[in-house]
Design a protein around this motif. Structure first.
Motif, short mmCIF file in Angstrom:
data_model
loop_
_atom_site.label_atom_id
_atom_site.label_comp_id
_atom_site.label_asym_id
_atom_site.label_seq_id
_atom_site.Cartn_x
_atom_site.Cartn_y
_atom_site.Cartn_z
N SER A 135 2.72 -7.70 9.96
CA SER A 135 2.34 -9.14 9.98
C SER A 135 2.02 -9.61 8.45
O SER A 135 2.22 -10.62 8.03
N SER A 136 1.42 -8.65 7.83
CA SER A 136 1.01 -8.81 6.49
C SER A 136 2.19 -9.09 5.53
O SER A 136 2.06 -10.04 4.55
N ASN A 148 3.65 -12.52 6.44
CA ASN A 148 2.68 -13.36 5.84
C ASN A 148 3.04 -13.58 4.33
O ASN A 148 2.90 -14.77 3.62
N ILE A 149 3.14 -12.54 3.79
CA ILE A 149 3.34 -12.64 2.21
C ILE A 149 4.80 -12.99 1.86
O ILE A 149 4.83 -14.13 1.06
N PHE A 187 2.36 -17.56 3.43
CA PHE A 187 1.19 -17.77 3.78
C PHE A 187 -0.02 -17.01 3.02
O PHE A 187 -1.10 -17.54 3.21
N ASP A 188 0.36 -15.90 2.56
CA ASP A 188 -0.69 -15.10 2.07
C ASP A 188 -0.30 -14.54 0.60
O ASP A 188 0.90 -14.45 0.56
N GLN A 189 -1.37 -14.46 -0.08
CA GLN A 189 -0.92 -13.89 -1.64
C GLN A 189 -0.73 -12.69 -1.45
O GLN A 189 -1.65 -11.86 -0.91
N PRO A 190 0.06 -11.82 -2.33
CA PRO A 190 0.18 -10.33 -2.39
C PRO A 190 -0.98 -9.99 -3.52
O PRO A 190 -1.53 -10.85 -4.33
N THR A 191 -1.81 -8.81 -3.38
CA THR A 191 -2.53 -8.48 -4.46
C THR A 191 -2.03 -8.35 -5.48
O THR A 191 -2.23 -8.67 -6.73
N LYS A 218 -0.51 -5.02 -1.14
CA LYS A 218 -1.64 -5.83 -0.40
C LYS A 218 -2.63 -5.07 -0.04
O LYS A 218 -2.60 -4.03 0.75
N HIS A 257 4.93 -17.32 -5.29
CA HIS A 257 3.29 -17.11 -5.55
C HIS A 257 2.97 -17.83 -6.73
O HIS A 257 1.76 -17.65 -7.12
N TYR A 270 -6.53 -5.34 1.55
CA TYR A 270 -7.76 -6.24 2.24
C TYR A 270 -9.00 -5.62 2.07
O TYR A 270 -9.26 -4.48 1.84
#
Ligand code: ADP
Ligand code: ADP
Length: 236
Positions: free
Chosen positions: A49-50, A53-54, A58-62, A11, A74, A13
């Motif tokens: 938290s990252s 979330n992945i 909740f959140d997409q991995p890179t 991940k 995903h 940012y």
């Protein structure tokens, strides 16, 4: 049986024009078995938290992939993921995320309402859980009328109400005194033991981590150490 498998998850940012990149998760691979109770510890900024979330969608991995119960979360559409999350994943937020316009009991029942359960079944289930966590007395109050500890326990009930096979908990005892912490942790343990729920707990609190059977230490987005519990709580 493997419940959650994350492979080569990365991940990053930022990185747009004028913005520095942050590598939050660095090629991380983990496997959580069905019924395993795992804790993640690590310093602030280490990526806890990252990662949560992945893993929870909740959140997409890179880059990299996350498979839960055989499904790559995903590559799902937004609607598929929402449905999958509701039926498979319970999430306890650090900031509670309660709705102020709903009572404590309505907040607890919210995931069931979205699943179109009957009112009688929802009430019974919610009251049982609230009783277990010692908050049935505040069922008709609103979140802003109760203490932080009571809000946290409401969030725990809400995460447990759909009997999902996976629970993610982000610092679930971070705002609790030791008595309320124990109630929450015993409840997670009971859920784990009774239903074989897979639990992943992010915590700074060694007492909370002692409820897990495996502790992963995260640093700079990588797992540095894994400890397995043998016998009693003290023997990490
Ligand atoms: P922890 O939960 O262990 O404190 P985080 O996952 O929140 O760690 O953060 C890991 C790294 O990623 C930190 O360097 C943090 O500053 C950065 N980070 C987290 N979220 C974002 C974001 N939304 N945008 C930019 N950087 C972020
Ligand atoms: P907990 O044991 O849940 O952590 P506290 O020790 O923080 O609770 O609070 C004890 C009591 O004080 C609670 O039962 C709650 O009713 C009341 N209380 C605490 N904070 C608030 C608040 N911000 N608003 C209203 N009542 C509060």
């Amino acid at each position: 049986i493997c419940m959650i498998k994350a492979t080569n998850v990365k991940k990053v940012y930022g990185g747009g024009k004028d913005f520095a990149e942050t590598l939050a998760i660095n090629n991380l691979t983990i496997e959580l078995k069905q019924g395993e109770f795992t804790a993640i510890m690590g310093p602030s900024g280490s990526g806890k938290s990252s990662l949560l979330n992945i893993l929870s969608g909740f959140d997409q991995p890179t880059s990299g992939e996350v498979v839960i119960q055989g499904q790559n979360i995903h590559t799902m559409t937004g609607d598929e993921l929402a449905l999958f999350r509701r039926s498979h994943i319970g999430y306890i937020f650090q900031e509670f995320n309660l709705l102020d316009s709903l009572t404590i009991q309505e907040n607890v029942m919210l995931p069931m309402i979205l699943n179109k359960e009957t009112t009688a079944h929802m009430n019974k289930k919610a009251l049982g859980l609230m009783e277990l966590l010692g908050i049935s007395i505040i069922k008709n109050k609103y979140p802003y009328q109760v203490s932080g500890g009571q809000q946290q326990r409401t969030a725990v009930c809400r995460a447990l109400i759909n009997d999902t096979s996976v629970i993610f908990a982000d610092e679930p005892t971070g705002n609790l005194d030791s008595k309320a912490s124990k109630i929450v942790l015993e409840c997670l343990r009971k859920t784990n033991e009774t239903y074989g729920t897979t639990i992943l707990l992010v915590t700074h609190d060694p007492f909370a981590a002692s409820y897990s059977e495996k502790v992963l230490f995260l640093k700079d987005g990588s797992i540095r150490t894994q400890l397995y519990k043998k016998g009693t709580q003290e023997q990490f």
